[in-house]
Scaffold this motif. Structure first.
Motif, PDB file in Angstrom:
ATOM      1  N   CYS A 150       0.827  -1.206   0.000  1.00 20.84           N
ATOM      2  CA  CYS A 150       0.000   0.000   0.000  1.00 20.84           C
ATOM      3  C   CYS A 150       0.864   1.260   0.000  1.00 20.84           C
ATOM      4  O   CYS A 150       1.830   1.353   0.756  1.00 20.84           O
ATOM      5  CB  CYS A 150      -0.916  -0.003   1.222  1.00 20.84           C
ATOM      6  SG  CYS A 150      -2.119   1.339   1.223  1.00 20.84           S
ATOM      7  N   ALA A 152      -0.420   4.335   0.564  1.00 15.61           N
ATOM      8  CA  ALA A 152      -1.026   5.378   1.403  1.00 15.61           C
ATOM      9  C   ALA A 152      -0.109   5.645   2.594  1.00 15.61           C
ATOM     10  O   ALA A 152       0.639   4.764   3.015  1.00 15.61           O
ATOM     11  CB  ALA A 152      -2.406   4.933   1.882  1.00 15.61           C
ATOM     12  N   CYS A 155       0.724   3.105   6.064  1.00 12.50           N
ATOM     13  CA  CYS A 155       0.138   1.795   5.777  1.00 12.50           C
ATOM     14  C   CYS A 155       1.149   0.971   4.992  1.00 12.50           C
ATOM     15  O   CYS A 155       1.769   1.485   4.055  1.00 12.50           O
ATOM     16  CB  CYS A 155      -1.159   1.922   4.983  1.00 12.50           C
ATOM     17  SG  CYS A 155      -1.989   0.316   4.803  1.00 12.50           S
ATOM     18  N   CYS A 171      -4.082  -0.797  -0.382  1.00 14.49           N
ATOM     19  CA  CYS A 171      -4.498  -2.103   0.139  1.00 14.49           C
ATOM     20  C   CYS A 171      -6.009  -2.228   0.183  1.00 14.49           C
ATOM     21  O   CYS A 171      -6.541  -3.331   0.224  1.00 14.49           O
ATOM     22  CB  CYS A 171      -3.923  -2.306   1.540  1.00 14.49           C
ATOM     23  SG  CYS A 171      -4.663  -1.230   2.791  1.00 14.49           S
ATOM     24  N   SER A 172      -6.706  -1.102   0.230  1.00 13.46           N
ATOM     25  CA  SER A 172      -8.138  -1.118   0.535  1.00 13.46           C
ATOM     26  C   SER A 172      -8.771   0.184   0.054  1.00 13.46           C
ATOM     27  O   SER A 172      -8.064   1.176  -0.173  1.00 13.46           O
ATOM     28  CB  SER A 172      -8.317  -1.222   2.056  1.00 13.46           C
ATOM     29  OG  SER A 172      -7.653  -0.120   2.679  1.00 13.46           O
ATOM     30  N   CYS A 175      -7.926   3.048   2.470  1.00 13.36           N
ATOM     31  CA  CYS A 175      -6.694   3.811   2.228  1.00 13.36           C
ATOM     32  C   CYS A 175      -6.849   4.721   1.012  1.00 13.36           C
ATOM     33  O   CYS A 175      -6.376   5.854   1.015  1.00 13.36           O
ATOM     34  CB  CYS A 175      -5.507   2.877   2.073  1.00 13.36           C
ATOM     35  SG  CYS A 175      -4.764   2.449   3.665  1.00 13.36           S
TER      36      CYS A 175
HETATM   37 ZN   LIG Z   1      -3.362   0.712   3.067  1.00 20.96          ZN
END
Ligand SMILES: [Zn+2]
Length: 190
Positions: A150, A152, A155, A171-172, A175
């Motif tokens: 990731c 961000a 993270c 990752c998500s 983020c």
């Molecule tokens: Zn992340």
């Protein structure tokens, strides 16, 4: 992804194992794997997406699993840094250490599919073998650079980029939204 569905699941499990069992940062906060052995075991089992896995782990086995997760993380980090050769070497070493070998299996009403357990029956071979093989399938294919960490702030959770054009960076969505909000605020203040 374009791999067969079982390989996809194994790669997803490798991602899940790294994200659950390696310390670092997650979505803006420090992250530590659960201290409690039962919680740690639950987190490990959950990476297979609630499949019928009732494995019981000793604390030593949980430590072994944590070590497997750390080695898998190194592979994602190498790819994210553009070091594909390094990633391949790491995966090959895991395949050697676990002696992962293909074997057709059929269970739980599924069709025949390939398992990649290692030799020896321990946690490292049972989990490290398949996960290393899953990453080997990725690295050996056209989408070899689709493993990521990731980007961000605060993270370091990992992901596999299954998007069509390979533009995933986070990752998500949590983020992704954090980054978007920060960029919006920065613009609003400038
Ligand atoms: Zn992340």
């Amino acid at each position: 992804m374009d791999f067969n569905s079982h390989a996809d699941r194994v790669v997803a499990a490798a991602v899940g194992l790294v994200n659950a069992l390696t310390p670092g940062e997650r979505r803006g906060r420090p992250y530590r794997p659960p201290e409690d052995p039962d919680e740690r075991a639950d987190a490990a089992r959950a990476v297979w997406g609630g499949a019928s896995d009732h494995s019981v782990f000793t604390e030593a086995e949980l430590d072994e699993l944590g070590a497997v997760a750390l080695r898998l993380r190194e592979v994602f980090e190498a790819v994210a840094a553009g070091d594909i050769d390094g990633a391949a070497a790491l995966v090959n070493r895991m395949l050697d250490d676990t002696a992962a070998r293909p074997r057709l299996a059929r269970h739980d009403g599924e069709p025949w599919h390939l398992h990649f357990h290692g030799v020896g029956g321990g946690v490292t071979s049972d989990w490290g073998g398949p996960c290393a093989t899953g990453l080997a399938v990725v690295l050996g294919g056209e989408l070899y650079d689709r493993l990521g960490v990731c980007t961000a702030p605060a993270c370091d959770r990992v992901y596999v980029d299954a998007s069509r054009n390979g533009t995933r960076r986070y990752c998500s969505t949590a983020c992704q939204n954090r980054v978007k909000t920060a960029a919006f605020r920065a613009r609003a203040h400038s």
